[in-house]
Design a protein around this motif. Structure first.
Motif, short mmCIF file in Angstrom:
data_model
loop_
_atom_site.label_atom_id
_atom_site.label_comp_id
_atom_site.label_asym_id
_atom_site.label_seq_id
_atom_site.Cartn_x
_atom_site.Cartn_y
_atom_site.Cartn_z
N ALA A 17 24.04 51.49 -18.35
CA ALA A 17 23.88 52.70 -19.16
C ALA A 17 23.04 53.76 -18.44
CB ALA A 17 23.23 52.33 -20.49
N CYS A 18 22.56 53.42 -17.24
CA CYS A 18 21.77 54.39 -16.48
C CYS A 18 22.59 54.88 -15.28
CB CYS A 18 20.45 53.78 -16.04
SG CYS A 18 19.16 54.99 -15.72
N GLY A 19 23.79 54.35 -15.12
CA GLY A 19 24.65 54.82 -14.01
C GLY A 19 24.31 54.23 -12.66
N HIS A 20 23.60 53.11 -12.62
CA HIS A 20 23.30 52.51 -11.31
C HIS A 20 24.58 52.03 -10.62
CE1 HIS A 20 18.85 51.81 -12.70
NE2 HIS A 20 19.21 53.07 -12.69
N ASP A 21 25.64 51.83 -11.41
CA ASP A 21 26.95 51.50 -10.83
C ASP A 21 27.52 52.71 -10.07
OD1 ASP A 21 27.13 52.83 -13.25
OD2 ASP A 21 28.68 51.54 -14.10
N ILE A 22 27.27 53.90 -10.59
CA ILE A 22 27.65 55.13 -9.87
C ILE A 22 26.86 55.22 -8.56
CG2 ILE A 22 27.28 57.66 -9.89
CD1 ILE A 22 29.69 57.11 -11.53
N HIS A 23 25.57 54.91 -8.65
CA HIS A 23 24.72 55.00 -7.45
C HIS A 23 25.19 54.02 -6.37
CE1 HIS A 23 21.23 56.28 -10.35
NE2 HIS A 23 22.31 57.00 -10.49
N MET A 24 25.48 52.77 -6.79
CA MET A 24 25.91 51.77 -5.80
C MET A 24 27.23 52.17 -5.16
SD MET A 24 25.16 48.04 -7.42
CE MET A 24 25.21 48.34 -9.17
N THR A 25 28.15 52.65 -6.00
CA THR A 25 29.46 53.00 -5.46
C THR A 25 29.36 54.21 -4.53
OG1 THR A 25 30.33 52.25 -7.58
CG2 THR A 25 31.88 53.31 -6.10
N SER A 26 28.55 55.20 -4.93
CA SER A 26 28.32 56.36 -4.04
C SER A 26 27.73 55.89 -2.72
CB SER A 26 27.30 57.32 -4.65
OG SER A 26 27.82 57.97 -5.74
N ASN A 86 24.23 47.55 -25.76
CA ASN A 86 25.56 47.11 -26.19
C ASN A 86 26.53 48.29 -26.08
OD1 ASN A 86 27.68 45.77 -27.35
ND2 ASN A 86 26.74 45.56 -29.37
N GLU A 87 27.35 48.29 -25.05
CA GLU A 87 28.20 49.45 -24.75
C GLU A 87 29.14 49.80 -25.90
OE1 GLU A 87 29.92 49.55 -20.88
OE2 GLU A 87 31.12 51.35 -21.33
N LYS A 88 29.22 51.11 -26.20
CA LYS A 88 30.09 51.57 -27.30
C LYS A 88 31.00 52.71 -26.84
CE LYS A 88 27.16 50.18 -31.16
NZ LYS A 88 25.71 50.29 -30.93
N THR A 89 31.29 52.78 -25.54
CA THR A 89 32.11 53.89 -25.04
C THR A 89 33.58 53.72 -25.40
OG1 THR A 89 32.50 52.77 -22.94
CG2 THR A 89 30.60 54.27 -23.04
N LEU A 123 21.16 59.27 -20.66
CA LEU A 123 21.03 58.02 -19.90
C LEU A 123 20.43 56.98 -20.85
CD1 LEU A 123 19.45 59.35 -16.57
CD2 LEU A 123 21.86 58.81 -17.00
N HIS A 124 20.84 55.75 -20.69
CA HIS A 124 20.41 54.61 -21.52
C HIS A 124 21.11 54.58 -22.87
CE1 HIS A 124 16.42 53.59 -19.21
NE2 HIS A 124 17.39 53.98 -18.41
N SER A 125 21.98 55.56 -23.15
CA SER A 125 22.72 55.54 -24.41
C SER A 125 23.92 54.61 -24.28
CB SER A 125 23.21 56.96 -24.74
OG SER A 125 24.32 56.91 -25.61
N ALA A 126 24.28 53.95 -25.39
CA ALA A 126 25.46 53.07 -25.43
C ALA A 126 26.75 53.86 -25.24
CB ALA A 126 25.49 52.31 -26.75
N LEU A 127 26.65 55.20 -25.34
CA LEU A 127 27.83 56.05 -25.22
C LEU A 127 27.90 56.79 -23.89
CD1 LEU A 127 27.73 57.59 -28.82
CD2 LEU A 127 29.37 55.90 -27.96
N PHE A 128 26.93 56.54 -23.00
CA PHE A 128 26.91 57.27 -21.72
C PHE A 128 28.14 56.86 -20.89
CE2 PHE A 128 25.34 57.52 -17.20
CZ PHE A 128 25.47 58.89 -17.11
N ALA A 129 28.95 57.86 -20.53
CA ALA A 129 30.20 57.57 -19.81
C ALA A 129 30.42 58.62 -18.73
CB ALA A 129 31.37 57.56 -20.79
#
Ligand SMILES: [Zn+2]
Ligand SMILES: [Zn+2]
Length: 427
Positions: free
Chosen positions: A119-128, A93-96, A397-403
């Motif tokens: 929360a693991c940044g796979h969106d960063i990986h896909m965009t990269s 549950n994202e809390k950023t 990584l996996h934290s609700a606050l990872f931004a």
């Protein structure tokens, strides 16, 4: 010249990629459910001229549909290089509080509604990966060979890579000469990359132990075989696997992450269940630990007088298991030098190995295909500085606050991954 054109192409694309990242971040999908993410990823790659196959992969569980993507760009003779991104997000549950934070809720495999976050940044990986795919499709005169982009589903439950290989990935397309991936780091500054030659991430195996006793009244222990007391002894005895049975210089982890049994203060239950996570680098060590768990559990039950037919049941998961990530040292050093040329010496750092796990190692086919995963710094450098000065811990990584800091992270990810591919396929 090559460097200049790479930078210029990234400059041209970066704002639209940051926008893409925010769209992906706001629309995460759970493992086994990456339908829209995969469709978007595939359509983007098609516009860059890749031949794209969708829905690739076969899970052991036929109820799951695979949303794996294979995108191929053939560009003359030369090596085949596989580069991989994951597609899935996590039940977090994202809390950023970010304007593009996820508010998505969806049903998991068990049918329960959960919040979902990248929360693991796979969106960063896909965009990269999209940035890299586009850049490389435009720098075709600088390289020769076959580029194979993998959009892998279900990394977080570690059965997506296996599902794609099970569907004969290498037979239907090509067996790669090299396999590369990046993973964002919640500790490294954006702008930097990290590399780890040799074992970098551990294998992971889930184990369930059912400790069976003979239940009864809490005030009459003499009529029972108490599985709660046995469980307590077993949990402590399992700690001796790492401390007494294995070499201190060959790391292992045996974590009991869950213990459940009983219903009431004054009832001795019939059983207690343990859920254990085992981490190692080497396969023979993994097998020895699994044997140790069984021996210890059964030995303690026997010492407590539990009859043979009620011995503990030790179940090693067949699908919650993934091999270690071994970074081929030669390939890793070769790419580290290429990164240093592209990003600058100071921005390429040696990172120690960790006991977390990934299923990227599966693509190496028991290390027969040289492969490596590098770390992509994703944290605002000011935050890293502050955390070093104050001793505060950054969200992992996996934290609700990872931004992650999108722009510098994506720039570096695209630059590093493109440099890696150009290094291996340069004309
Ligand atoms: Zn993860
Ligand atoms: Zn991940």
């Amino acid at each position: 010249m090559a460097q200049q054109s790479l930078d210029a192409l990234i400059d041209r694309d970066i704002q639209s990629l940051v926008a893409t990242y925010k769209v992906l971040h706001a629309a995460p999908e759970l493992s086994h459910h990456e339908q829209k993410t995969a469709a978007f990823f595939a359509s983007q790659l098609r516009t860059f001229g890749y031949v794209v196959t969708e829905g690739f992969g076969k899970y052991e569980n036929p109820a799951f549909t695979s949303y794996g993507i294979v995108a191929v760009l053939k560009n003359g003779p030369g090596p085949t290089v596989l580069i991989r991104t994951e597609l899935d997000a996590l039940p977090v549950n994202e809390k950023t509080g970010l304007p593009y934070a996820s508010t998505v809720k969806s049903k998991n495999d068990a049918g329960e509604e959960v919040s979902v976050m990248h929360a693991c940044g796979h969106d960063i990986h896909m965009t990269s990966m999209l940035g890299t795919a586009r850049v490389l499709s435009e720098l075709k005169q600088q390289w020769s060979g076959t580029l194979m982009i993998i959009g892998q589903p279900a990394e977080e439950v570690v059965d997506g890579a296996r599902a794609m290989l099970r569907d004969s990935l290498y037979e239907k397309f090509a067996r790669p000469d090299f396999a590369i991936a990046l993973h964002d780091s919640s500790e490294l500054e954006a702008g930097k990359v990290g590399y780890t030659p040799g074992y970098a991430l551990a294998s992971s195996t889930s184990v369930d132990v059912k400790i069976r006793g003979v239940g009864g009244h809490g005030a009459r222990p003499e009529t029972t075989k108490d599985p709660v007391v046995m469980a307590a002894e077993i949990v402590l005895a399992l700690q001796t696997i790492a401390s007494r049975e294995r070499s201190p210089v060959d790391p292992v982890v045996v974590t009991v992450g869950s213990i459940h049994g009983g219903s009431k203060h004054n009832i001795i239950p019939d059983e207690v269940n343990l859920q254990i996570s085992v981490r190692t680098y080497k396969e023979d060590v993994r097998l020895k630990i699994l044997a140790s768990i069984e021996r210890i559990a059964k030995g303690i039950a026997m010492a407590a007088g539990v009859p043979e037919e009620l011995a503990p049941i030790v179940k090693v998961s067949g699908n919650q298991v993934t091999p270690a990530t071994y970074n081929n040292p030669q390939l890793t050093e070769r790419l580290a030098s290429a990164f240093k040329k592209t990003l600058g010496e100071d921005n390429v750092v040696l990172v120690p190995p960790a006991m977390v796990s990934e299923d990227f190692g599966a693509f190496s086919m028991q290390q027969s295909i040289p492969s490596t995963m590098f770390w992509l710094g994703a944290v605002d450098p000011a935050k890293v500085k502050q955390s070093r000065e104050t001793g505060t811990v950054l969200p992992s990584l996996h934290s609700a606050l990872f931004a992650p800091a999108p722009e510098p992270t994506l720039r570096t990810g695209i630059k590093a991954m493109s440099a890696a591919v150009l290094e291996l396929m340069k004309k």
